[in-house]
Write a protein that holds these residues in place. Structure first.
Motif, short mmCIF file in Angstrom:
data_model
loop_
_atom_site.label_atom_id
_atom_site.label_comp_id
_atom_site.label_asym_id
_atom_site.label_seq_id
_atom_site.Cartn_x
_atom_site.Cartn_y
_atom_site.Cartn_z
N ARG A 1 3.07 5.32 -6.52
CA ARG A 1 4.01 5.49 -7.62
C ARG A 1 3.60 4.70 -8.86
O ARG A 1 4.24 4.80 -9.90
CB ARG A 1 5.41 5.06 -7.19
N THR A 2 2.53 3.91 -8.76
CA THR A 2 2.08 3.11 -9.89
C THR A 2 1.02 3.82 -10.73
O THR A 2 0.61 3.30 -11.77
CB THR A 2 1.49 1.77 -9.41
N THR A 3 0.58 5.00 -10.29
CA THR A 3 -0.55 5.65 -10.96
C THR A 3 -0.11 6.66 -12.02
O THR A 3 -0.81 6.86 -13.01
CB THR A 3 -1.44 6.34 -9.93
N ALA B 1 5.10 -0.95 -11.53
CA ALA B 1 4.00 -1.91 -11.47
C ALA B 1 3.57 -2.09 -10.02
O ALA B 1 4.41 -2.07 -9.11
CB ALA B 1 4.43 -3.25 -12.06
N PRO B 2 2.30 -2.31 -9.77
CA PRO B 2 1.87 -2.61 -8.40
C PRO B 2 2.49 -3.92 -7.91
O PRO B 2 2.69 -4.86 -8.69
CB PRO B 2 0.36 -2.75 -8.52
N ASP B 3 2.83 -3.97 -6.63
CA ASP B 3 3.27 -5.23 -6.03
C ASP B 3 2.08 -6.19 -5.98
O ASP B 3 0.95 -5.77 -5.70
CB ASP B 3 3.79 -4.99 -4.62
N ALA C 1 0.83 -1.21 0.00
CA ALA C 1 0.00 0.00 0.00
C ALA C 1 0.86 1.26 0.00
O ALA C 1 0.52 2.25 -0.66
CB ALA C 1 -0.93 -0.01 1.20
N ARG C 2 1.97 1.25 0.74
CA ARG C 2 2.85 2.42 0.78
C ARG C 2 3.46 2.69 -0.59
O ARG C 2 3.77 3.84 -0.91
CB ARG C 2 3.97 2.21 1.80
N ARG C 3 3.66 1.66 -1.39
CA ARG C 3 4.32 1.81 -2.69
C ARG C 3 3.32 2.01 -3.84
O ARG C 3 3.74 2.28 -4.97
CB ARG C 3 5.18 0.57 -2.95
N PRO D 1 10.81 -8.29 -1.69
CA PRO D 1 10.82 -6.95 -1.09
C PRO D 1 12.14 -6.69 -0.37
O PRO D 1 12.71 -7.60 0.26
CB PRO D 1 9.64 -6.99 -0.13
N PHE D 2 12.60 -5.46 -0.44
CA PHE D 2 13.93 -5.15 0.07
C PHE D 2 14.06 -5.32 1.59
O PHE D 2 15.11 -5.75 2.07
CB PHE D 2 14.29 -3.70 -0.27
N THR D 3 13.04 -4.96 2.34
CA THR D 3 13.22 -4.73 3.77
C THR D 3 12.71 -5.85 4.67
O THR D 3 12.63 -5.68 5.88
CB THR D 3 12.51 -3.42 4.17
N PHE D 4 12.39 -7.00 4.12
CA PHE D 4 11.87 -8.09 4.95
C PHE D 4 13.01 -8.92 5.53
O PHE D 4 14.16 -8.81 5.13
CB PHE D 4 10.94 -8.98 4.13
N GLY D 5 12.65 -9.77 6.49
CA GLY D 5 13.65 -10.58 7.18
C GLY D 5 13.76 -11.98 6.60
O GLY D 5 12.95 -12.41 5.77
N PRO D 6 14.79 -12.73 7.05
CA PRO D 6 15.02 -14.08 6.52
C PRO D 6 13.82 -15.01 6.66
O PRO D 6 13.55 -15.81 5.76
CB PRO D 6 16.21 -14.58 7.36
#
Length: 349
Positions: free
Chosen positions: A273-275, A286-288, A268-270, A317-322
């Motif tokens: 930028r898709t519009t 592109a939407p995630d 939702a935060r990203r 996604p860049f910021t997720f954990g293992p």
């Protein structure tokens, strides 16, 4: 457009390899473990992004050299190496070396353009030649020629006790056919096709001036489809030319309620930028894709560009954990891949 999408032939994933500045070794080791997990799950390929002066992998070729010794089957790629930071001859040597170490599994992806924040970094990167450097397609052509075995020197033979070659050594046969161009514009797709490269598409396209008409806002899938078709029209292999798509895809089949909520918030935060096109370069994202594998497969089958590819390198996604990556990759391999028609590769023991 085909009446039905092509069955998915190759399933891959892409990661940036973030790390903590206070403990970078741990982050790099985590990335290697993700690649090992990908092989165990039967993925066909694992790809690394390239980041300079950031807290992400700055030397993916070195990391992939390590990964080549901890895996035996999965293909290993860069998506992408920005050539503005590289010397094509030295990079050609490194790529050939890692390809040989991996047994011919390397898939280098590259792009052109000046380095990010070039004015701030040029004195460190090119202190004497910044104004003369060419950051266009010629830099890719040089790399292609060197990898494919064209002479790098007009001297070869014996000098004293040393033997010299006029082409890059080591030479890895077949690597020249596994070079990819990361393109998000019509010109890039055209150039890559004309030079016999493979095409890496992603979740970003450039909106050309004529893409916005009276029929509404620019359509990401339609723009990306035009790139794929232009690429294949120019490529010697035509419709058989290789194209990979790299959308951000987050299946939630086995996710916990907390993970599902966090994934939805991330997307939702990203979404804004898709519009509309972003910045002077007019980039459209592109939407995630977040949801169950069945839901994601339905959306992909309706995606005009996805319908014309049979290879993917879904971006993590860049910021997720293992633990998040493990869940996402497991769902991709065991549920989403089959939903897209992929026959699983042989999983490692």
């Amino acid at each position: 457009m085909p009446s039905t999408p092509r069955p998915l032939r190759k399933l891959g994933f892409l990661t940036i390899g973030l790390f903590d500045a206070a403990d970078p070794a741990r982050g790099h080791e985590s990335t290697l473990k993700i690649i090992e997990l990908g092989e165990r799950l039967g993925f066909d390929s694992a790809w690394l992004r390239h980041r300079h002066l950031q807290y992400g992998i700055s030397s993916p070729v070195a990391v992939l050299a390590a990964a080549s010794q901890r895996t035996r089957r999965i293909e290993l790629g860069t998506a992408v190496t920005p050539l503005g930071w590289e010397n094509p001859l030295r990079l050609a040597e490194d790529l050939a070396t890692v390809d040989l170490l991996s047994g011919g599994r390397l898939n280098p992806g590259v792009s052109v353009g000046p380095p990010t924040h070039f004015d701030q970094v040029k004195d460190a990167l090119y202190p004497d030649t910044a104004d003369a450097e060419d950051f266009g397609y010629e830099r890719v052509r040089r790399l292609l020629d060197l990898v494919r075995g064209k002479p790098a020197s007009d001297f070869s033979g014996v000098e004293g006790f040393e033997v010299f070659s006029d082409v890059v050594q080591p030479h890895s046969p077949g690597l020249g056919r596994r070079l990819w161009y990361g393109g998000g514009s019509l010109n890039s797709a055209r150039w890559a096709g004309e030079h016999g490269m493979n095409l890496l598409t992603s979740s970003v396209v450039k909106v050309e001036q004529d893409a916005e008409g009276s029929d509404g806002p620019p359509d990401f899938a339609r723009i990306q489809l035009s790139h794929i078709r232009e690429f294949r029209a120019r490529h010697p292999d035509g419709e058989a030319a290789r194209v990979s798509q790299g959308l951000v895809v987050i299946p939630t089949d086995s996710a916990s309620p907390e993970q599902r909520a966090r994934y939805a918030e991330y997307a939702a935060r990203r979404l804004p930028r898709t519009t509309t096109p972003q910045g002077p370069a007019r980039l459209l994202f592109a939407p995630d894709l977040v949801g169950t594998s069945e839901e994601i497969a339905e959306r992909l089958h309706a995606h005009a560009a996805f319908r014309e590819v049979d290879e993917v390198a879904f971006a993590l996604p860049f910021t997720f954990g293992p633990e998040d990556y493990a869940q996402i990759l497991t769902d991709m391999a065991t549920r989403l891949g089959p939903a897209l028609g992929r026959r699983p590769a042989a999983a490692a023991g």
